[in-house]
Design a protein around this motif. Structure first.
Motif, short mmCIF file in Angstrom:
data_model
loop_
_atom_site.label_atom_id
_atom_site.label_comp_id
_atom_site.label_asym_id
_atom_site.label_seq_id
_atom_site.Cartn_x
_atom_site.Cartn_y
_atom_site.Cartn_z
N ASP A 51 0.82 -1.21 0.00
CA ASP A 51 0.00 0.00 0.00
C ASP A 51 0.85 1.27 0.00
N GLU A 52 2.05 1.17 0.57
CA GLU A 52 2.93 2.33 0.67
C GLU A 52 3.80 2.54 -0.56
N LEU A 88 11.18 -6.92 -4.25
CA LEU A 88 11.40 -6.62 -2.83
C LEU A 88 10.09 -6.66 -2.05
N VAL A 89 9.05 -6.08 -2.62
CA VAL A 89 7.74 -6.08 -1.96
C VAL A 89 7.26 -7.53 -1.75
N TYR A 123 14.06 -0.75 7.59
CA TYR A 123 14.38 -1.20 6.23
C TYR A 123 13.18 -1.02 5.31
N LYS A 124 12.00 -1.40 5.79
CA LYS A 124 10.81 -1.26 4.95
C LYS A 124 10.55 0.21 4.64
N ALA A 125 10.68 1.09 5.62
CA ALA A 125 10.47 2.52 5.38
C ALA A 125 11.49 3.06 4.39
N GLN A 126 12.74 2.61 4.49
CA GLN A 126 13.77 3.08 3.56
C GLN A 126 13.51 2.56 2.15
N ALA A 149 11.73 4.15 -3.40
CA ALA A 149 10.77 4.15 -4.50
C ALA A 149 10.27 5.56 -4.78
N ARG A 150 9.99 6.30 -3.74
CA ARG A 150 9.52 7.68 -3.92
C ARG A 150 10.63 8.56 -4.49
#
Length: 87
Positions: free
Chosen positions: A5-6, A30-31, A60-63, A68-69
């Motif tokens: 979702d992010e 990765l997702v 790690y997930k936030a990075q 991606a952004r």
């Protein structure tokens, strides 16, 4: 909220830049790996992690989402540029 979702993968995939398109393929993998890792644990967490390891995993997930952004931003995605500028 799940990492899928992010992640702005759909927006990255629509880019015409080949480098960004390649990044979208890598990000999709990765997702999928992150989602699989979290399937084996309780309540969407990776099984067997210590509290500190969980914090590192979440970072790690936030990075990964931030990367991606950043790829969208450097490819000139107007939506991402506006989001970053707070417009």
């Amino acid at each position: 909220m799940s990492i899928r979702d992010e992640m702005p993968i759909r927006e990255i995939q629509s880019s015409t830049t080949s480098q960004v398109s390649m990044a979208s393929l890598i990000l999709e993998e990765l997702v999928q790996a992150i989602e699989f890792s979290e399937l084996v644990g309780d309540e969407g967490e990776v099984a067997g992690l210590t509290p500190i390891q969980r914090k590192v995993w979440e970072r790690y997930k936030a990075q990964t989402v931030q990367f991606a952004r950043d790829m969208m931003m450097v490819s000139g995605d107007i939506g991402e540029l506006e989001r970053r500028a707070g417009v």
